[in-house]
Scaffold this active site. Sequence first.
Site, mmCIF file in Angstrom:
data_model
loop_
_atom_site.group_PDB
_atom_site.id
_atom_site.type_symbol
_atom_site.label_atom_id
_atom_site.label_comp_id
_atom_site.label_asym_id
_atom_site.label_seq_id
_atom_site.Cartn_x
_atom_site.Cartn_y
_atom_site.Cartn_z
ATOM 1 N N GLU A 57 6.950 -26.285 15.987
ATOM 2 C CA GLU A 57 7.953 -26.765 15.055
ATOM 3 C C GLU A 57 7.190 -27.270 13.824
ATOM 4 O O GLU A 57 6.270 -28.089 13.952
ATOM 5 C CB GLU A 57 8.746 -27.920 15.685
ATOM 6 C CG GLU A 57 9.821 -28.405 14.749
ATOM 7 C CD GLU A 57 10.654 -29.547 15.317
ATOM 8 O OE1 GLU A 57 10.448 -29.955 16.464
ATOM 9 O OE2 GLU A 57 11.521 -30.035 14.569
ATOM 10 N N ARG A 282 0.477 -30.306 29.679
ATOM 11 C CA ARG A 282 -0.038 -30.473 28.328
ATOM 12 C C ARG A 282 -1.384 -31.182 28.369
ATOM 13 O O ARG A 282 -1.730 -31.833 29.334
ATOM 14 C CB ARG A 282 0.960 -31.214 27.450
ATOM 15 C CG ARG A 282 1.292 -32.616 27.869
ATOM 16 C CD ARG A 282 2.129 -33.326 26.796
ATOM 17 N NE ARG A 282 3.205 -32.515 26.253
ATOM 18 C CZ ARG A 282 3.449 -32.354 24.951
ATOM 19 N NH1 ARG A 282 2.683 -32.936 24.058
ATOM 20 N NH2 ARG A 282 4.449 -31.636 24.542
ATOM 21 N N LYS A 292 2.978 -35.480 17.430
ATOM 22 C CA LYS A 292 3.085 -35.396 15.971
ATOM 23 C C LYS A 292 3.822 -36.602 15.407
ATOM 24 O O LYS A 292 3.512 -37.067 14.320
ATOM 25 C CB LYS A 292 3.802 -34.098 15.580
ATOM 26 C CG LYS A 292 2.908 -32.880 15.657
ATOM 27 C CD LYS A 292 3.635 -31.624 15.258
ATOM 28 C CE LYS A 292 4.504 -31.125 16.383
ATOM 29 N NZ LYS A 292 5.163 -29.850 16.104
HETATM 30 P P1 ATP Z 1 4.352 -33.049 19.749
HETATM 31 O O1 ATP Z 1 4.905 -33.860 20.877
HETATM 32 O O2 ATP Z 1 2.941 -33.317 19.441
HETATM 33 O O3 ATP Z 1 5.232 -33.056 18.532
HETATM 34 P P2 ATP Z 1 5.564 -30.615 20.444
HETATM 35 O O4 ATP Z 1 5.547 -30.048 21.814
HETATM 36 O O5 ATP Z 1 6.822 -31.215 19.963
HETATM 37 O O6 ATP Z 1 4.339 -31.581 20.299
HETATM 38 P P3 ATP Z 1 5.667 -28.127 19.118
HETATM 39 O O7 ATP Z 1 5.373 -27.821 17.719
HETATM 40 O O8 ATP Z 1 7.070 -28.050 19.577
HETATM 41 O O9 ATP Z 1 5.094 -29.577 19.391
HETATM 42 O O10 ATP Z 1 4.710 -27.317 20.088
HETATM 43 C C1 ATP Z 1 4.361 -25.973 19.965
HETATM 44 C C2 ATP Z 1 3.783 -25.525 21.268
HETATM 45 O O11 ATP Z 1 2.610 -26.262 21.568
HETATM 46 C C3 ATP Z 1 4.751 -25.734 22.404
HETATM 47 O O12 ATP Z 1 4.760 -24.581 23.217
HETATM 48 C C4 ATP Z 1 4.185 -26.910 23.143
HETATM 49 O O13 ATP Z 1 4.503 -26.844 24.500
HETATM 50 C C5 ATP Z 1 2.689 -26.781 22.870
HETATM 51 N N1 ATP Z 1 2.037 -28.089 22.938
HETATM 52 C C6 ATP Z 1 2.356 -29.192 22.238
HETATM 53 N N2 ATP Z 1 1.576 -30.225 22.591
HETATM 54 C C7 ATP Z 1 0.724 -29.761 23.533
HETATM 55 C C8 ATP Z 1 -0.323 -30.361 24.312
HETATM 56 N N3 ATP Z 1 -0.658 -31.639 24.179
HETATM 57 N N4 ATP Z 1 -0.976 -29.569 25.196
HETATM 58 C C9 ATP Z 1 -0.646 -28.278 25.324
HETATM 59 N N5 ATP Z 1 0.331 -27.662 24.641
HETATM 60 C C10 ATP Z 1 1.017 -28.393 23.757
HETATM 61 MG MG MG Z 2 8.637 -30.665 19.463
#
Ligand code: ATP
Ligand code: MG
Length: 585
Positions: A57, A282, A292
């Site tokens: 995102e 994760r 983020k």
């Molecule tokens: P954040 O909580 O940091 O905002 P998010 O999951 O909301 O992370 P996205 O941009 O939606 O961030 O994530 C893109 C991809 O990266 C998704 O498939 C998510 O599962 C993966 N991802 C995000 N954080 C991690 C992590 N700490 N380890 C492994 N994969 C991750």
């Molecule tokens: Mg997200």
Amino acid sequence: MDKPRPPSSRKDSGETQPRSEGATLFTTPPNFIKDIIDEDMAAGKYQGRVHTRFPPEPNGYLHIGHAKSICLNFGLALEYGGLCNLRYDDTNPTKEEVEYVESIQEDVRWLGFAWHDRPYYASDYFDELYEFALKLIKKGKAYVCDLAADEIREYRGTLTQAGKDSPYRNRSVEENLDLFRRMRAGEFPNGARVLRAKIDMAAGNLNMRDPVLYRILHAEHHRTGNRWCIYPTYDFAHGQCDSIERITHSICTLEFEDHRPLYEWFIEELEIYRPQQIEFARLNLTHTVMSKRKLLKLVNEDYVRGWDDPRMPTISGLRRRGFTPEAIRAFCERIGVARKDSMVDIALLEYCVREDLNRRAPRVMAVLRPLRVVIDNYPEGQVEELEAINNPEDPDMGTRQVPFSRVLYLEREDFREDPPKKWFRLAPGREVRLRYGYYITCTDVVKDPKTGEVVELHCTYDPATRGGSSPDGRKVQGTLHWVSAAHAVEAEARLYEHLLSVADPSEQGEDADFRAFVNPRSLEVVSDARIEPSLKGARPGSRYQFERLGYFSVDSDSTPEKLVFNRTVTLRDTWAKIEKKEKAK
Ligand code: ATP
Ligand code: MG
């Protein structure tokens, strides 16, 4: 806006995952996801295709956790001769920015991965998603609900208590179609109505209790402008995007496990191509935060200097700090992929970059906190060029000349007036070796009469010890780095420590705010360092080992007058200690 070619035709045309120039193949370690893919291949599921996606995102910069997901998704595509789409999950116009979109592409590319003609965007499918919504309404599987957001929450019930049906649940198909079209036409204000799936308000899984599919948001979108004032939720968009792109294995993190039944319900009810969702744990890393949302707070509240502050766990922060893509990929290989949540010690990440830079970073001499040293018996005005080895790990990197003269700078820490036992460095009357130079003996200490601070040393040198050994075989224990005062270049060095002073802020109690643990010593600026003249004009991004001090890289804040260095990592290997302890257990 042009529509993407259906990915299936890309595969049919024999295309496979492209690789950025210079990228070495990333090999995902054996893991349960590869086992699933192997089984699918053997069973002929998806006609032997492997097609993954990485769906960020664009509401922030990517972090090292995303690197794990990127390496996994792009890595699997490379290994299985498949494809991986970079797809922006851009369904929330209020939090998303073009700056983030661009930084994400830069980071994925920098990590060594590439995609075909273009990235994909969930917003490219807004028309299809709208049609999907109409289809559900017509099937009697979706309805327009006028409850307010907090009422919807109230009606949802809890884990132990069934929810209640919305009073709007049994609107007719005609009324729902009419209201939904009018939602789209912009007749209602934000929050007035939503479109919900009609599933089961008593379902054990809360995600199945009539989830929201569309909400009204009068907001400009970074790609579709003002064309839409209703936007699909993550749940309604994600699986359908996977389906449209004919993704085979939709790999996401564990928090989406509870969303999988819904993911499958949409596919089933819409009667469209079915990808399979697979969840993995994760990455969590000690001494930092990985969301983020939290990282944005650190940026907005000036705890750090920006998303690419070298203390941040973002890809751009690590890059600025001097990390290599190879080191990050090696880290992702080592941590592996599992279904169990765990916390990885940040020392492992440091170990990976140290290992990589040890192979490739040229050695140079730099003095962080200079102490002036005069060699009294060295001829005034004489300069000798001494030959120094660029990298003992790689003879091909050759040698360079380092100037030596009568006045030098040594590291302040390398002198003690009153040395403890086993002190092998400089002290009054002691003899040490200067790297690539001579043996010197300290004969006099000059102090500031007011403060008592040592401001200068006087030494003598032994001309017979050039190159670092004495013809009479006498031994010295310490070898010190140095620079010639007249030739050295001034520089600033930024020394970094862990961003958080505690390993895991979540262990500090329920109400603990991670911001309370930001390490006040996470950045130390040393503004009066001196480096050997061979580094004059070094370009931002170049990486060096400062002998005995650590790995450093040139920061983009450097000017022609003053170089600025970031300490990537010290030479001390705490990971080795951790590993030893683990083995001893
Ligand atoms: P954040 O909580 O940091 O905002 P998010 O999951 O909301 O992370 P996205 O941009 O939606 O961030 O994530 C893109 C991809 O990266 C998704 O498939 C998510 O599962 C993966 N991802 C995000 N954080 C991690 C992590 N700490 N380890 C492994 N994969 C991750
Ligand atoms: Mg997200």
